[in-house]
Design a protein around this motif. Structure first.
Motif, short mmCIF file in Angstrom:
data_model
loop_
_atom_site.label_atom_id
_atom_site.label_comp_id
_atom_site.label_asym_id
_atom_site.label_seq_id
_atom_site.Cartn_x
_atom_site.Cartn_y
_atom_site.Cartn_z
N ASN A 1 0.81 -1.22 0.00
CA ASN A 1 0.00 0.00 0.00
C ASN A 1 0.84 1.26 0.00
O ASN A 1 0.35 2.34 0.32
N LYS A 2 2.13 1.11 -0.36
CA LYS A 2 3.01 2.27 -0.40
C LYS A 2 3.83 2.24 -1.68
O LYS A 2 3.95 1.22 -2.33
N ALA A 3 4.41 3.38 -2.00
CA ALA A 3 5.31 3.52 -3.14
C ALA A 3 6.39 4.51 -2.79
O ALA A 3 6.16 5.46 -2.03
N GLY A 4 7.58 4.27 -3.33
CA GLY A 4 8.68 5.20 -3.08
C GLY A 4 8.62 6.42 -3.98
O GLY A 4 7.86 6.46 -4.95
N THR A 5 9.42 7.39 -3.65
CA THR A 5 9.49 8.63 -4.43
C THR A 5 10.81 8.77 -5.17
O THR A 5 11.03 9.77 -5.84
N SER A 6 11.71 7.77 -5.06
CA SER A 6 12.99 7.79 -5.76
C SER A 6 13.50 6.36 -5.84
O SER A 6 12.91 5.43 -5.29
N THR B 1 14.25 4.96 -2.35
CA THR B 1 13.11 4.66 -1.48
C THR B 1 12.08 3.78 -2.16
O THR B 1 10.94 3.70 -1.69
N ALA B 2 12.44 3.13 -3.26
CA ALA B 2 11.49 2.27 -3.96
C ALA B 2 11.03 1.14 -3.05
O ALA B 2 11.81 0.55 -2.31
N VAL B 3 9.75 0.84 -3.10
CA VAL B 3 9.17 -0.23 -2.28
C VAL B 3 9.43 -1.56 -2.96
O VAL B 3 9.07 -1.75 -4.12
N GLY C 1 0.88 13.85 -10.46
CA GLY C 1 2.15 14.56 -10.59
C GLY C 1 3.27 13.95 -9.78
O GLY C 1 4.43 14.31 -10.00
N ASP C 2 2.97 13.03 -8.85
CA ASP C 2 4.03 12.41 -8.05
C ASP C 2 4.74 11.33 -8.85
O ASP C 2 4.16 10.70 -9.73
N TYR C 3 6.01 11.10 -8.51
CA TYR C 3 6.77 9.99 -9.05
C TYR C 3 6.62 8.81 -8.10
O TYR C 3 6.89 8.93 -6.90
N LEU C 4 6.23 7.67 -8.63
CA LEU C 4 6.04 6.46 -7.83
C LEU C 4 7.05 5.40 -8.28
O LEU C 4 7.21 5.15 -9.48
N TYR C 5 7.72 4.78 -7.31
CA TYR C 5 8.77 3.79 -7.60
C TYR C 5 8.47 2.49 -6.85
O TYR C 5 8.11 2.51 -5.67
N TRP C 6 8.64 1.38 -7.57
CA TRP C 6 8.62 0.05 -6.98
C TRP C 6 9.82 -0.73 -7.49
O TRP C 6 10.40 -0.39 -8.53
N ALA C 7 10.19 -1.79 -6.77
CA ALA C 7 11.32 -2.64 -7.16
C ALA C 7 10.89 -4.10 -7.08
O ALA C 7 10.17 -4.50 -6.16
#
Length: 294
Positions: free
Chosen positions: A47-52, A55-57, A72-78
């Motif tokens: 239920n979360k996403a990173g901003t770089s 901090t990628a989830v 407009g937000d950047y969302l990062y996952w790994a």
């Protein structure tokens, strides 16, 4: 009401009170025996996403993501991928209500490898534009098959961690910050038997997975260094002093040899530049040459 009726009522009340603790203990047992959503082995969606990138989830194998985001937000996952697999990233974006938007929005998805090199997609819609009346849009990206090894210049996907970045490529300025929701699903087909090309071996993943997710690749065990006949010369507590002394002696010998080769012969001095050696019987040049005065 007779005495027998009163006694029967009291006996029933006492029996009910005696059974109450047993019913209370049986209720948790019954609830524990009932199957839970996590009992199937599928991890709950993140239920979360990173901003770089930092901090990628991390997503575990088979884990999805469902997050609330702002336009407009950047969302990062790994996520992790091993050799022979062909990962596919699918996203579904629920846009803000059309009444709150002021125009079309363009969203894009990008996938990067462990070295943060952007990987090309062989299939899927990486960029999608939704009109103001559109409620949602879908994005997807299918990577190339993860190879067991590759040349450094090729940029081919290798085993390790991969990053997914979801961003808004274009949107009206007043729409930035509006609430949206995103669902992410990562699927992979193939296994190590499908890895190409054959004949090579990758000693370790491109970037070993870190954190609680993306743990599909095993890091290679460190190799022990080989021993040679000269190994002891470059190790040990006295090696520094040995090589320092040897370097000093060699420098001194080089200085002596250089001086011997470049010094002038004894008993002779180099003539001045442009001077003419004296000749017998000829007058010496000077300020009174040719004046006849001694």
């Amino acid at each position: 009401m007779t005495h027998s009726t009163i006694r029967a009522s009291l006996r029933g009340a006492v029996a009910a009170l005696a059974l109450l603790p047993a019913l209370t203990l049986a209720a948790p047992a019954a609830s524990a025996a009932s199957p839970s959503p996590s009992a199937s082995g599928t991890p709950a969606p993140a239920n979360k996403a990173g901003t770089s990138f930092l901090t990628a989830v991390n997503l575990a194998p088979g884990q999805d993501a469902a997050v609330a985001a702002s336009t407009g937000d950047y969302l990062y996952w790994a996520f992790g991928a091993s050799e022979g697999q062909t990962p596919t990233v699918g996203l579904s974006v629920t846009l803000p209500p059309s009444a709150d938007r002021h125009g079309p929005q363009t969203w894009s998805v990008e996938v990067f490898d462990g070295l943060r090199r952007r990987q090309s997609c062989t299939a899927g819609t990486q960029v999608s534009t939704a009109e103001q009346a559109t409620a949602s849009l879908a994005l997807s990206c299918t990577l190339r098959e993860v190879r067991s090894w590759a040349e450094p210049w090729s940029g081919d996907p290798l085993p390790g961690t991969y990053y997914v970045r979801l961003s808004v490529a274009d949107a009206p300025q007043p729409d930035l910050g509006l609430a949206a929701s995103v669902k992410l699903h990562v699927a992979a087909k193939g296994d190590a038997d499908d890895a190409q090309p054959e004949g090579g071996e990758l000693k370790a993943p491109l970037v070993p997975p870190a954190g609680g997710g993306a743990a599909t690749v095993k890091a290679a065990a460190p190799e022990e260094p080989e021993d040679h006949w000269y190994t002891g010369w470059f190790s040990g507590w006295n090696s520094r002093w040995f090589w320092t002394l040897a370097g000093g002696i060699l420098a001194a010998l080089a200085g002596v040899a250089g001086y011997t080769l470049t010094r002038h012969p004894r008993g002779r001095r180099p003539a001045r530049y442009g001077s003419v050696p004296p000749q017998s019987g000829a007058p010496q040049p000077g300020p009174y040459a040719g004046s006849g005065q001694p």
